[in-house]
Design a protein around this motif. Structure first.
Motif, mmCIF file in Angstrom:
data_model
loop_
_atom_site.group_PDB
_atom_site.id
_atom_site.type_symbol
_atom_site.label_atom_id
_atom_site.label_comp_id
_atom_site.label_asym_id
_atom_site.label_seq_id
_atom_site.Cartn_x
_atom_site.Cartn_y
_atom_site.Cartn_z
ATOM 1 N N THR A 109 0.835 -1.205 0.000
ATOM 2 C CA THR A 109 0.000 0.000 0.000
ATOM 3 C C THR A 109 0.868 1.252 0.000
ATOM 4 N N LEU A 143 -1.201 3.589 4.260
ATOM 5 C CA LEU A 143 -1.919 2.672 5.142
ATOM 6 C C LEU A 143 -3.206 3.356 5.581
ATOM 7 N N PRO A 144 -4.381 2.743 5.297
ATOM 8 C CA PRO A 144 -5.645 3.431 5.586
ATOM 9 C C PRO A 144 -5.798 3.803 7.058
ATOM 10 N N SER A 145 -6.355 4.993 7.290
ATOM 11 C CA SER A 145 -6.631 5.444 8.663
ATOM 12 C C SER A 145 -7.824 4.664 9.204
ATOM 13 N N THR A 146 -8.086 4.791 10.494
ATOM 14 C CA THR A 146 -9.158 4.002 11.112
ATOM 15 C C THR A 146 -10.522 4.326 10.518
ATOM 16 N N SER A 147 -10.726 5.562 10.030
ATOM 17 C CA SER A 147 -12.043 5.904 9.493
ATOM 18 C C SER A 147 -12.179 5.519 8.020
ATOM 19 N N HIS A 148 -11.085 5.141 7.392
ATOM 20 C CA HIS A 148 -11.107 4.764 5.978
ATOM 21 C C HIS A 148 -11.706 3.364 5.842
ATOM 22 N N SER A 151 -9.438 0.107 6.380
ATOM 23 C CA SER A 151 -8.978 -0.500 7.640
ATOM 24 C C SER A 151 -9.911 -1.645 8.053
ATOM 25 N N ARG A 152 -11.214 -1.457 7.840
ATOM 26 C CA ARG A 152 -12.176 -2.538 8.113
ATOM 27 C C ARG A 152 -11.961 -3.688 7.132
ATOM 28 N N ILE A 165 -9.160 -4.575 5.632
ATOM 29 C CA ILE A 165 -7.948 -5.328 5.976
ATOM 30 C C ILE A 165 -8.233 -6.291 7.127
ATOM 31 N N SER A 166 -9.060 -5.849 8.075
ATOM 32 C CA SER A 166 -9.413 -6.691 9.221
ATOM 33 C C SER A 166 -10.156 -7.946 8.753
ATOM 34 N N SER A 211 -17.438 -3.038 3.962
ATOM 35 C CA SER A 211 -15.971 -3.171 4.018
ATOM 36 C C SER A 211 -15.506 -4.557 4.456
#
Length: 355
Positions: free
Chosen positions: A74, A77-82, A85-86, A88-89, A307
């Motif tokens: 990447t 790296l996506p922020s928590t609100s992006h 991030s969900r 990737i989890s 997501s």
């Protein structure tokens, strides 16, 4: 040498290996408390003796493997609100269940410009690659040239699908933006502007296409003077950048459709700074259903992205590619859902999804 007979039993397998029937049975049934070495021996012998369903199997597919490694590449790296991030989890949970580790590699500008791989990326230790927030076409081609199973989650706006030697996963962009724009027009918006760099990535490009199609079908002229289409990096510059850009629009539209929620929230702040009321004077819509969309006042009309499910789908697509490298490449869109809130209050919401 062990002689094969007409009907092979578990006892035969056990006898051939000098283990108990119980151990052999557990190994064939995938019991957790059997060491992988023993399990592999039992399966090999079952294949060799053509025991039941094992008669048609090849050894390689059944043996316990060492943990594999999926590399996530990447640029940001996506922020928590992006939404990423969900995603990737969800992805990590799915590949972990299949015995793969996820390693994350940040591609810096210097590496991207020189078309070199990140320092800690070892091709020999990678089973598959996932690219997210990587929108440079030449660098994308550098990655696909490695010949490893690869999936892109979104890609460069100018990427022609036949050129992309990889699988591609996107959220559904065009139809949801078209639907949302059409609803704004039906609710009485007589002119609409788009805010965002439609050359930034394929998703933004598809959202622009949906917006433009809704205007064309309604017989409305697109006025570029009512749009803000600067390069995406400029949207992250000075705090008053959006204020200045909106000041340059002499004839404000009835509504702004923004490429994502981050942009939409900034547009709303700038409009408030100018004492322009939302949605009475100008309606505003975004895309992503980020947490901020439910915090900003008035709450933002947007498009919900699934997501977690996208992460699981990305993992499944990559795992499938690892198992069958020669299958045709897939381009997959995951459904999204328009969510109408107070920032476009004038829209009739009786039969539309609201939250």
């Amino acid at each position: 040498m062990y002689m094969m007979k007409d009907k092979v039993t578990i006892q035969d397998i056990a006898d051939a290996l000098g283990i108990s029937r119980n151990t052999a049975s557990k190994a064939l049934n995938g019991s957790d408390n059997i060491p992988s070495e023993t399990r592999n021996k039992v399966i090999k012998k079952a294949i060799e003796l053509k025991y039941k369903q094992f008669a048609y199997m090849e050894t390689e597919n059944l043996l316990t493997k060492n943990p594999g490694n999926i590399a996530l590449l990447t640029a940001n790296l996506p922020s928590t609100s992006h939404f990423g991030s969900r995603l990737i989890s969800g992805l990590e949970k799915r590949i972990s269940a299949e015995g793969y580790n996820l390693s994350i590699h940040i591609v810096r500008d210097i590496e991207r410009n020189s078309l070199i791989l990140p320092n800690n990326f070892e091709i020999s230790k990678v089973d598959g690659i996932i690219c997210i927030e990587l929108f440079d076409m030449e660098y994308s081609k550098r990655i696909t040239s490695l010949g490893l199973p690869t999936i892109f989650i979104d890609c460069a706006a100018d990427m022609l699908y036949p050129d992309l030697e990889a699988d591609l996963l996107l959220m559904e962009n065009e139809h949801s933006t078209y639907y949302m724009t059409r609803k704004l027009i039906q609710s009485g918006c007589s002119s609409l502007g788009f805010i965002g760099d439609y050359n930034h990535c394929k998703s933004f490009n598809e959202r622009w296409a949906g917006f433009s199609r809704a205007l064309t079908e309604a017989g409305m002229q697109l006025d570029l003077n009512q749009c803000v289409l600067n390069p995406d990096s400029e949207f992250f510059s000075e705090a008053d950048w959006m204020d200045e850009r909106l000041d340059q629009i002499t004839d404000m539209p009835s509504a702004f459709v923004c490429a994502n929620d981050f942009i939409a929230v900034n547009v709303m702040k700038s409009l408030k700074n100018k004492n322009i009321n939302i949605p009475e004077d100008i309606a505003v819509a975004g895309f992503d259903d980020a947490p901020e969309s439910r915090i900003v006042e008035p709450h933002l009309t947007t498009v919900h992205i699934y997501s977690d499910e996208m992460g699981i789908t990305a993992a499944n697509m990559l795992l499938s590619r690892i198992q069958e490298p020669s299958q045709p490449h897939q381009i997959t869109h995951i459904q999204t859902k328009p969510v109408f809130r107070d920032s476009t209050m004038t829209i009739e919401t009786s039969h539309i999804h609201t939250s």
